[in-house]
Design a protein around this motif. Structure first.
Motif, PDB file in Angstrom:
ATOM      1  N   LYS A  97      43.503  -9.447  37.135  1.00  0.00           N
ATOM      2  CA  LYS A  97      42.833 -10.272  38.132  1.00  0.00           C
ATOM      3  C   LYS A  97      43.644 -10.310  39.422  1.00  0.00           C
ATOM      4  O   LYS A  97      44.863 -10.087  39.411  1.00  0.00           O
ATOM      5  CB  LYS A  97      42.636 -11.693  37.600  1.00  0.00           C
ATOM      6  CG  LYS A  97      41.761 -11.761  36.354  1.00  0.00           C
ATOM      7  CD  LYS A  97      41.609 -13.193  35.890  1.00  0.00           C
ATOM      8  CE  LYS A  97      40.701 -13.283  34.680  1.00  0.00           C
ATOM      9  NZ  LYS A  97      40.501 -14.689  34.248  1.00  0.00           N
ATOM     10  N   LEU A  98      42.965 -10.619  40.532  1.00  0.00           N
ATOM     11  CA  LEU A  98      43.628 -10.667  41.836  1.00  0.00           C
ATOM     12  C   LEU A  98      43.025 -11.785  42.670  1.00  0.00           C
ATOM     13  O   LEU A  98      41.795 -11.916  42.743  1.00  0.00           O
ATOM     14  CB  LEU A  98      43.494  -9.327  42.554  1.00  0.00           C
ATOM     15  CG  LEU A  98      44.228  -9.176  43.893  1.00  0.00           C
ATOM     16  CD1 LEU A  98      44.716  -7.737  44.092  1.00  0.00           C
ATOM     17  CD2 LEU A  98      43.321  -9.571  45.061  1.00  0.00           C
ATOM     18  N   THR A  99      43.885 -12.558  43.294  1.00  0.00           N
ATOM     19  CA  THR A  99      43.480 -13.653  44.186  1.00  0.00           C
ATOM     20  C   THR A  99      44.225 -13.512  45.505  1.00  0.00           C
ATOM     21  O   THR A  99      45.404 -13.153  45.528  1.00  0.00           O
ATOM     22  CB  THR A  99      43.798 -15.019  43.555  1.00  0.00           C
ATOM     23  OG1 THR A  99      42.980 -15.194  42.391  1.00  0.00           O
ATOM     24  CG2 THR A  99      43.533 -16.161  44.524  1.00  0.00           C
ATOM     25  N   MET A 116      46.391 -24.045  45.998  1.00  0.00           N
ATOM     26  CA  MET A 116      45.823 -22.708  45.797  1.00  0.00           C
ATOM     27  C   MET A 116      46.469 -22.022  44.600  1.00  0.00           C
ATOM     28  O   MET A 116      45.788 -21.340  43.818  1.00  0.00           O
ATOM     29  CB  MET A 116      46.034 -21.869  47.060  1.00  0.00           C
ATOM     30  CG  MET A 116      45.250 -20.572  47.075  1.00  0.00           C
ATOM     31  SD  MET A 116      43.480 -20.899  47.117  1.00  0.00           S
ATOM     32  CE  MET A 116      42.842 -19.239  47.316  1.00  0.00           C
ATOM     33  N   ILE A 117      47.767 -22.202  44.450  1.00  0.00           N
ATOM     34  CA  ILE A 117      48.467 -21.608  43.307  1.00  0.00           C
ATOM     35  C   ILE A 117      47.956 -22.213  42.004  1.00  0.00           C
ATOM     36  O   ILE A 117      47.745 -21.507  41.012  1.00  0.00           O
ATOM     37  CB  ILE A 117      49.987 -21.779  43.463  1.00  0.00           C
ATOM     38  CG1 ILE A 117      50.497 -20.883  44.599  1.00  0.00           C
ATOM     39  CG2 ILE A 117      50.717 -21.461  42.158  1.00  0.00           C
ATOM     40  CD1 ILE A 117      51.925 -21.151  45.018  1.00  0.00           C
ATOM     41  N   ASN A 169      37.631 -17.700  40.479  1.00  0.00           N
ATOM     42  CA  ASN A 169      38.593 -17.140  41.430  1.00  0.00           C
ATOM     43  C   ASN A 169      38.525 -17.934  42.732  1.00  0.00           C
ATOM     44  O   ASN A 169      37.480 -17.984  43.374  1.00  0.00           O
ATOM     45  CB  ASN A 169      38.255 -15.666  41.693  1.00  0.00           C
ATOM     46  CG  ASN A 169      39.372 -14.940  42.431  1.00  0.00           C
ATOM     47  OD1 ASN A 169      40.246 -15.564  43.027  1.00  0.00           O
ATOM     48  ND2 ASN A 169      39.345 -13.627  42.388  1.00  0.00           N
ATOM     49  N   PRO A 170      39.619 -18.563  43.152  1.00  0.00           N
ATOM     50  CA  PRO A 170      39.583 -19.368  44.381  1.00  0.00           C
ATOM     51  C   PRO A 170      39.454 -18.553  45.657  1.00  0.00           C
ATOM     52  O   PRO A 170      39.073 -19.080  46.688  1.00  0.00           O
ATOM     53  CB  PRO A 170      40.905 -20.139  44.344  1.00  0.00           C
ATOM     54  CG  PRO A 170      41.798 -19.304  43.488  1.00  0.00           C
ATOM     55  CD  PRO A 170      40.913 -18.663  42.459  1.00  0.00           C
ATOM     56  N   CYS A 171      39.773 -17.251  45.623  1.00  0.00           N
ATOM     57  CA  CYS A 171      39.546 -16.363  46.771  1.00  0.00           C
ATOM     58  C   CYS A 171      39.632 -14.924  46.285  1.00  0.00           C
ATOM     59  O   CYS A 171      40.711 -14.428  45.986  1.00  0.00           O
ATOM     60  CB  CYS A 171      40.556 -16.616  47.886  1.00  0.00           C
ATOM     61  SG  CYS A 171      40.157 -15.709  49.402  1.00  0.00           S
ATOM     62  N   SER A 172      38.495 -14.272  46.216  1.00  0.00           N
ATOM     63  CA  SER A 172      38.406 -12.945  45.615  1.00  0.00           C
ATOM     64  C   SER A 172      38.818 -11.839  46.571  1.00  0.00           C
ATOM     65  O   SER A 172      38.878 -12.031  47.800  1.00  0.00           O
ATOM     66  CB  SER A 172      36.973 -12.693  45.143  1.00  0.00           C
ATOM     67  OG  SER A 172      36.106 -12.560  46.262  1.00  0.00           O
ATOM     68  N   ALA A 173      39.043 -10.664  46.004  1.00  0.00           N
ATOM     69  CA  ALA A 173      39.358  -9.484  46.809  1.00  0.00           C
ATOM     70  C   ALA A 173      38.200  -9.135  47.733  1.00  0.00           C
ATOM     71  O   ALA A 173      38.410  -8.692  48.870  1.00  0.00           O
ATOM     72  CB  ALA A 173      39.683  -8.308  45.892  1.00  0.00           C
ATOM     73  N   GLU A 174      36.974  -9.332  47.264  1.00  0.00           N
ATOM     74  CA  GLU A 174      35.807  -9.051  48.097  1.00  0.00           C
ATOM     75  C   GLU A 174      35.762  -9.970  49.306  1.00  0.00           C
ATOM     76  O   GLU A 174      35.379  -9.542  50.404  1.00  0.00           O
ATOM     77  CB  GLU A 174      34.522  -9.193  47.267  1.00  0.00           C
ATOM     78  CG  GLU A 174      34.318  -8.096  46.237  1.00  0.00           C
ATOM     79  CD  GLU A 174      35.220  -8.211  45.023  1.00  0.00           C
ATOM     80  OE1 GLU A 174      35.390  -7.200  44.291  1.00  0.00           O
ATOM     81  OE2 GLU A 174      35.778  -9.309  44.795  1.00  0.00           O
ATOM     82  N   GLU A 175      36.174 -11.229  49.143  1.00  0.00           N
ATOM     83  CA  GLU A 175      36.238 -12.154  50.275  1.00  0.00           C
ATOM     84  C   GLU A 175      37.342 -11.728  51.249  1.00  0.00           C
ATOM     85  O   GLU A 175      37.186 -11.823  52.470  1.00  0.00           O
ATOM     86  CB  GLU A 175      36.477 -13.574  49.763  1.00  0.00           C
ATOM     87  CG  GLU A 175      35.275 -14.158  49.040  1.00  0.00           C
ATOM     88  CD  GLU A 175      35.592 -15.471  48.352  1.00  0.00           C
ATOM     89  OE1 GLU A 175      34.936 -16.479  48.683  1.00  0.00           O
ATOM     90  OE2 GLU A 175      36.474 -15.499  47.465  1.00  0.00           O
TER      91      GLU A 175
END
Length: 330
Positions: free
Chosen positions: A122-124, A294-295, A308-314
Protein backbone atom coordinates in the motif's frame (compact mmCIF):
# COMPACT_ATOMS: atom_id res chain seq x y z
CA UNK A 1 -7.11 -6.79 10.68
CA UNK A 2 -3.92 -7.05 8.66
CA UNK A 3 -1.69 -9.99 9.57
CA UNK A 4 0.65 -7.51 11.28
CA UNK A 5 -0.55 -6.31 14.70
CA UNK A 6 1.67 -3.24 14.54
CA UNK A 7 3.30 -1.21 11.78
CA UNK A 8 7.06 -1.09 12.27
CA UNK A 9 8.60 1.82 10.41
CA UNK A 10 11.87 2.67 8.78
CA UNK A 11 12.53 6.27 7.76
CA UNK A 12 14.58 7.09 4.66
CA UNK A 13 15.90 10.63 4.99
CA UNK A 14 16.91 12.59 8.07
CA UNK A 15 16.04 16.25 7.47
CA UNK A 16 14.41 18.95 9.59
CA UNK A 17 10.91 17.99 8.42
CA UNK A 18 11.41 14.53 9.94
CA UNK A 19 12.72 15.91 13.20
CA UNK A 20 10.08 18.64 13.65
CA UNK A 21 6.92 17.52 11.86
CA UNK A 22 6.74 13.78 11.45
CA UNK A 23 9.41 11.55 12.96
CA UNK A 24 8.32 11.52 16.63
CA UNK A 25 4.68 10.97 15.57
CA UNK A 26 5.41 7.40 14.48
CA UNK A 27 5.75 6.47 18.16
CA UNK A 28 2.58 8.27 19.29
CA UNK A 29 0.27 5.41 18.31
CA UNK A 30 0.03 2.01 20.01
CA UNK A 31 -0.19 0.37 16.58
CA UNK A 32 2.93 2.09 15.25
CA UNK A 33 6.61 1.91 16.13
CA UNK A 34 9.63 3.59 14.57
CA UNK A 35 12.48 1.11 14.65
CA UNK A 36 14.99 2.34 12.04
CA UNK A 37 16.28 5.42 10.24
CA UNK A 38 18.52 5.72 7.20
CA UNK A 39 20.81 8.47 5.91
CA UNK A 40 23.77 8.22 3.54
CA UNK A 41 25.61 10.03 6.32
CA UNK A 42 26.03 7.23 8.84
CA UNK A 43 26.85 9.61 11.69
CA UNK A 44 23.69 11.59 11.00
CA UNK A 45 21.63 8.39 10.87
CA UNK A 46 23.00 7.32 14.26
CA UNK A 47 22.21 10.75 15.72
CA UNK A 48 18.66 10.72 14.36
CA UNK A 49 18.08 7.20 15.64
CA UNK A 50 18.96 8.39 19.12
CA UNK A 51 16.79 11.51 18.85
CA UNK A 52 13.77 9.58 17.56
CA UNK A 53 14.22 6.51 19.76
CA UNK A 54 14.86 4.08 16.89
CA UNK A 55 16.92 1.02 17.69
CA UNK A 56 18.48 0.68 14.23
CA UNK A 57 20.27 3.01 11.86
CA UNK A 58 21.58 2.45 8.34
CA UNK A 59 23.69 4.32 5.80
CA UNK A 60 22.18 2.69 2.70
CA UNK A 61 18.67 2.00 1.45
CA UNK A 62 19.23 -1.61 0.44
CA UNK A 63 20.11 -2.72 3.96
CA UNK A 64 17.05 -1.03 5.43
CA UNK A 65 14.74 -2.59 2.83
CA UNK A 66 16.15 -6.06 3.52
CA UNK A 67 15.26 -5.79 7.20
CA UNK A 68 12.31 -8.17 7.62
CA UNK A 69 11.17 -6.50 10.84
CA UNK A 70 10.33 -3.29 8.94
CA UNK A 71 6.83 -3.42 7.43
CA UNK A 72 6.57 0.16 6.14
CA UNK A 73 8.87 2.99 5.13
CA UNK A 74 8.47 6.74 5.27
CA UNK A 75 10.31 8.34 2.34
CA UNK A 76 11.37 11.84 3.41
CA UNK A 77 14.13 12.56 0.91
CA UNK A 78 14.14 15.34 -1.75
CA UNK A 79 11.66 14.71 -4.63
CA UNK A 80 14.31 13.68 -7.17
CA UNK A 81 14.67 10.35 -5.33
CA UNK A 82 10.98 9.71 -4.57
CA UNK A 83 10.12 7.60 -7.62
CA UNK A 84 13.20 5.39 -7.38
CA UNK A 85 12.88 4.84 -3.63
CA UNK A 86 9.13 4.26 -3.69
CA UNK A 87 9.51 1.65 -6.40
CA UNK A 88 12.39 -0.03 -4.53
CA UNK A 89 10.34 -0.14 -1.34
CA UNK A 90 7.25 -1.56 -3.04
CA UNK A 91 9.33 -4.20 -4.80
CA UNK A 92 10.87 -5.09 -1.43
CA UNK A 93 7.40 -5.70 -0.02
CA UNK A 94 7.15 -2.58 2.13
CA UNK A 95 4.16 -0.28 2.51
CA UNK A 96 5.07 3.34 1.71
CA UNK A 97 4.24 6.72 3.22
CA UNK A 98 5.63 9.14 0.63
CA UNK A 99 6.43 12.82 1.12
CA UNK A 100 5.17 15.51 -1.23
CA UNK A 101 5.58 16.40 -3.99
CA UNK A 102 5.05 12.77 -4.97
CA UNK A 103 7.85 12.91 -7.58
CA UNK A 104 9.50 15.30 -10.03
CA UNK A 105 6.65 15.02 -12.55
CA UNK A 106 3.42 13.23 -13.33
CA UNK A 107 5.37 10.90 -15.63
CA UNK A 108 7.42 9.69 -12.66
CA UNK A 109 4.26 9.36 -10.56
CA UNK A 110 2.74 7.13 -13.26
CA UNK A 111 5.77 4.83 -12.97
CA UNK A 112 5.20 4.52 -9.21
CA UNK A 113 1.51 3.73 -9.73
CA UNK A 114 2.33 1.08 -12.34
CA UNK A 115 4.49 -0.77 -9.80
CA UNK A 116 1.97 -0.19 -7.01
CA UNK A 117 -0.81 -1.74 -9.07
CA UNK A 118 1.18 -4.96 -9.46
CA UNK A 119 2.14 -5.05 -5.79
CA UNK A 120 0.35 -6.30 -2.70
CA UNK A 121 1.69 -3.29 -0.79
CA UNK A 122 0.00 0.00 0.00
CA UNK A 123 1.03 3.63 -0.53
CA UNK A 124 -0.18 6.89 1.02
CA UNK A 125 0.87 10.45 0.15
CA UNK A 126 1.84 12.77 3.03
CA UNK A 127 -0.67 15.53 2.20
CA UNK A 128 -1.15 15.88 5.94
CA UNK A 129 -3.07 19.16 5.94
CA UNK A 130 -6.23 17.32 4.94
CA UNK A 131 -6.22 15.81 8.45
CA UNK A 132 -5.62 19.04 10.44
CA UNK A 133 -8.58 20.58 12.32
CA UNK A 134 -8.75 23.91 10.46
CA UNK A 135 -8.94 22.30 7.03
CA UNK A 136 -11.40 19.65 8.19
CA UNK A 137 -13.59 22.51 9.44
CA UNK A 138 -13.40 24.20 6.03
CA UNK A 139 -14.65 21.03 4.38
CA UNK A 140 -17.44 20.66 6.93
CA UNK A 141 -18.62 24.24 6.33
CA UNK A 142 -18.51 23.79 2.56
CA UNK A 143 -20.43 20.51 2.71
CA UNK A 144 -23.04 21.95 5.09
CA UNK A 145 -23.83 24.84 2.75
CA UNK A 146 -22.70 27.47 5.26
CA UNK A 147 -21.79 29.83 2.40
CA UNK A 148 -24.27 28.48 -0.12
CA UNK A 149 -23.27 27.05 -3.47
CA UNK A 150 -19.53 27.36 -4.06
CA UNK A 151 -18.63 29.66 -6.95
CA UNK A 152 -14.83 29.88 -6.95
CA UNK A 153 -11.70 29.75 -4.84
CA UNK A 154 -8.72 32.08 -4.85
CA UNK A 155 -5.23 31.45 -3.45
CA UNK A 156 -2.53 34.08 -3.00
CA UNK A 157 0.88 32.95 -1.78
CA UNK A 158 3.07 36.06 -2.04
CA UNK A 159 6.44 35.76 -0.33
CA UNK A 160 9.86 37.45 -0.27
CA UNK A 161 13.01 35.70 -1.44
CA UNK A 162 13.66 34.42 2.09
CA UNK A 163 10.27 33.14 3.22
CA UNK A 164 9.38 31.97 6.72
CA UNK A 165 6.90 29.54 5.15
CA UNK A 166 9.68 27.37 3.73
CA UNK A 167 10.85 24.68 6.16
CA UNK A 168 14.56 25.24 5.69
CA UNK A 169 17.36 23.52 7.52
CA UNK A 170 21.08 23.95 7.11
CA UNK A 171 22.22 23.84 3.46
CA UNK A 172 18.74 23.00 2.16
CA UNK A 173 18.76 25.18 -0.96
CA UNK A 174 17.82 22.09 -3.03
CA UNK A 175 14.27 23.46 -3.12
CA UNK A 176 15.29 25.97 -5.79
CA UNK A 177 17.12 23.41 -7.92
CA UNK A 178 14.61 22.00 -10.45
CA UNK A 179 16.62 18.82 -10.99
CA UNK A 180 16.17 17.99 -7.28
CA UNK A 181 12.82 19.58 -6.32
CA UNK A 182 11.00 19.56 -9.65
CA UNK A 183 10.86 23.35 -9.71
CA UNK A 184 11.18 26.05 -7.08
CA UNK A 185 9.36 26.96 -3.87
CA UNK A 186 6.05 26.43 -5.69
CA UNK A 187 6.84 22.72 -5.78
CA UNK A 188 7.47 22.74 -2.04
CA UNK A 189 4.29 24.57 -0.98
CA UNK A 190 1.65 24.08 -3.67
CA UNK A 191 1.12 20.29 -3.35
CA UNK A 192 -0.66 20.73 0.00
CA UNK A 193 -2.74 23.64 -1.27
CA UNK A 194 -3.80 22.01 -4.53
CA UNK A 195 -4.54 18.75 -2.71
CA UNK A 196 -6.97 20.61 -0.45
CA UNK A 197 -8.74 22.15 -3.44
CA UNK A 198 -9.21 18.67 -4.91
CA UNK A 199 -10.41 17.38 -1.54
CA UNK A 200 -12.95 20.20 -1.28
CA UNK A 201 -14.19 20.36 -4.87
CA UNK A 202 -13.57 16.95 -6.43
CA UNK A 203 -12.13 16.07 -9.83
CA UNK A 204 -11.05 18.72 -12.29
CA UNK A 205 -12.27 19.13 -15.85
CA UNK A 206 -9.41 21.29 -17.09
CA UNK A 207 -6.45 23.36 -15.91
CA UNK A 208 -3.87 25.71 -17.35
CA UNK A 209 -1.18 28.07 -16.15
CA UNK A 210 1.94 30.07 -16.76
CA UNK A 211 5.16 30.37 -14.82
CA UNK A 212 8.37 32.33 -15.05
CA UNK A 213 11.57 33.45 -13.42
CA UNK A 214 11.04 37.16 -12.81
CA UNK A 215 13.82 37.95 -10.35
CA UNK A 216 16.64 35.69 -11.69
CA UNK A 217 17.78 35.02 -8.13
CA UNK A 218 18.05 31.31 -8.90
CA UNK A 219 17.40 28.86 -11.71
CA UNK A 220 13.85 27.84 -10.84
CA UNK A 221 10.69 29.78 -11.68
CA UNK A 222 9.68 32.11 -8.87
CA UNK A 223 6.20 32.97 -10.18
CA UNK A 224 3.29 30.63 -11.00
CA UNK A 225 -0.25 31.55 -12.04
CA UNK A 226 -2.85 28.81 -12.50
CA UNK A 227 -6.53 28.19 -13.26
CA UNK A 228 -8.68 25.11 -12.67
CA UNK A 229 -12.23 24.31 -13.71
CA UNK A 230 -13.73 21.49 -11.67
CA UNK A 231 -16.25 19.00 -13.00
CA UNK A 232 -18.96 20.50 -10.78
CA UNK A 233 -18.50 23.96 -12.32
CA UNK A 234 -16.46 25.49 -9.48
CA UNK A 235 -13.52 27.60 -10.65
CA UNK A 236 -10.13 28.20 -9.05
CA UNK A 237 -7.34 30.68 -9.56
CA UNK A 238 -4.02 30.84 -7.75
CA UNK A 239 -0.86 32.94 -7.72
CA UNK A 240 2.39 31.89 -6.11
CA UNK A 241 5.12 34.53 -6.15
CA UNK A 242 8.43 34.31 -4.32
CA UNK A 243 9.95 37.62 -5.37
CA UNK A 244 7.78 40.08 -3.42
CA UNK A 245 8.67 42.65 -0.80
CA UNK A 246 8.27 41.66 2.83
CA UNK A 247 5.43 44.17 3.22
CA UNK A 248 3.43 42.44 0.48
CA UNK A 249 3.68 38.98 2.07
CA UNK A 250 0.44 37.03 1.93
CA UNK A 251 -0.71 33.49 2.68
CA UNK A 252 -4.42 33.44 1.97
CA UNK A 253 -7.23 31.36 0.55
CA UNK A 254 -10.73 32.70 -0.10
CA UNK A 255 -13.58 30.40 -1.03
CA UNK A 256 -16.61 32.28 -2.31
CA UNK A 257 -20.15 30.94 -2.24
CA UNK A 258 -23.59 32.26 -3.18
CA UNK A 259 -24.19 33.32 0.45
CA UNK A 260 -20.75 34.37 1.71
CA UNK A 261 -17.11 33.35 1.88
CA UNK A 262 -14.49 31.48 3.90
CA UNK A 263 -11.06 33.00 4.52
CA UNK A 264 -8.04 31.18 5.93
CA UNK A 265 -4.29 30.81 5.65
CA UNK A 266 -2.43 27.58 5.05
CA UNK A 267 0.10 28.25 7.78
CA UNK A 268 -2.16 29.87 10.36
CA UNK A 269 -4.65 28.39 12.78
CA UNK A 270 -7.79 30.46 12.27
CA UNK A 271 -10.70 30.48 9.87
CA UNK A 272 -13.15 33.30 9.11
CA UNK A 273 -16.73 32.69 7.96
CA UNK A 274 -18.68 35.63 6.53
CA UNK A 275 -22.20 34.90 5.30
CA UNK A 276 -25.52 36.63 4.84
CA UNK A 277 -26.52 35.58 8.35
CA UNK A 278 -23.31 35.44 10.39
CA UNK A 279 -19.69 36.48 10.86
CA UNK A 280 -17.69 33.90 12.80
CA UNK A 281 -14.01 33.43 13.61
CA UNK A 282 -12.75 29.95 14.47
CA UNK A 283 -9.40 29.26 16.16
CA UNK A 284 -7.51 25.97 16.07
CA UNK A 285 -4.43 24.42 17.58
CA UNK A 286 -2.36 22.02 15.53
CA UNK A 287 -0.75 18.99 17.18
CA UNK A 288 2.88 19.37 18.21
CA UNK A 289 3.90 17.08 15.36
CA UNK A 290 1.62 18.23 12.56
CA UNK A 291 1.76 14.99 10.59
CA UNK A 292 0.51 12.91 13.51
CA UNK A 293 -3.19 12.75 12.45
CA UNK A 294 -2.20 11.75 8.91
CA UNK A 295 0.26 9.15 10.16
CA UNK A 296 -2.41 7.67 12.43
CA UNK A 297 -4.83 7.42 9.49
CA UNK A 298 -2.07 5.84 7.38
CA UNK A 299 -1.37 3.25 10.07
CA UNK A 300 -5.07 2.37 10.15
CA UNK A 301 -5.05 1.99 6.36
CA UNK A 302 -1.96 -0.20 6.36
CA UNK A 303 -3.61 -2.42 9.00
CA UNK A 304 -6.88 -2.64 7.00
CA UNK A 305 -8.69 -0.63 9.67
CA UNK A 306 -9.64 2.33 7.48
CA UNK A 307 -9.53 3.89 4.00
CA UNK A 308 -6.47 5.36 2.33
CA UNK A 309 -6.25 8.96 3.62
CA UNK A 310 -4.51 10.10 0.39
CA UNK A 311 -4.05 7.74 -2.53
CA UNK A 312 -1.41 7.65 -5.24
CA UNK A 313 -4.11 8.54 -7.77
CA UNK A 314 -4.90 11.70 -5.79
CA UNK A 315 -1.18 12.50 -5.73
CA UNK A 316 -1.09 12.05 -9.51
CA UNK A 317 -3.90 14.58 -9.95
CA UNK A 318 -1.91 17.15 -7.97
CA UNK A 319 1.24 16.49 -10.00
CA UNK A 320 -0.62 16.82 -13.31
CA UNK A 321 -1.95 20.23 -12.28
CA UNK A 322 1.51 21.36 -11.14
CA UNK A 323 3.02 20.21 -14.44
CA UNK A 324 0.34 22.11 -16.31
CA UNK A 325 0.78 25.31 -14.32
CA UNK A 326 4.53 25.20 -14.93
CA UNK A 327 4.29 24.24 -18.60
CA UNK A 328 5.93 20.88 -17.96
CA UNK A 329 3.13 18.69 -19.32
CA UNK A 330 4.76 17.87 -22.62
Amino acid sequence: MHKDLKIKWGIIGCGDVVRKKSGPAFNKNNLSELIAVMSRDGIKAKKFAKILGAEKHFDNVETLLKDREISAVYIATPPSTHAELAIQALEAGKNVYLEKPMALSSKEVSKIIKVLNTSECKLTIAHYRRRLPAFLKVKKLIDSGAIGEIRFADIRILQPLKSDLIAMGANEDWRIKPEISGGGYFHDLAPHQLDLMLLYFGNYRSYCGISGNQSSNYEADDYVNGLIRFENGIHFRGIWSFNMSVKESKDECLIYGSKGYLKFSFFGEKLELVSDSSHDLFHFRNPKYVQQPMIEATVDYFLDNGPNPCSAEEGLMVMKIMDGFCNNND
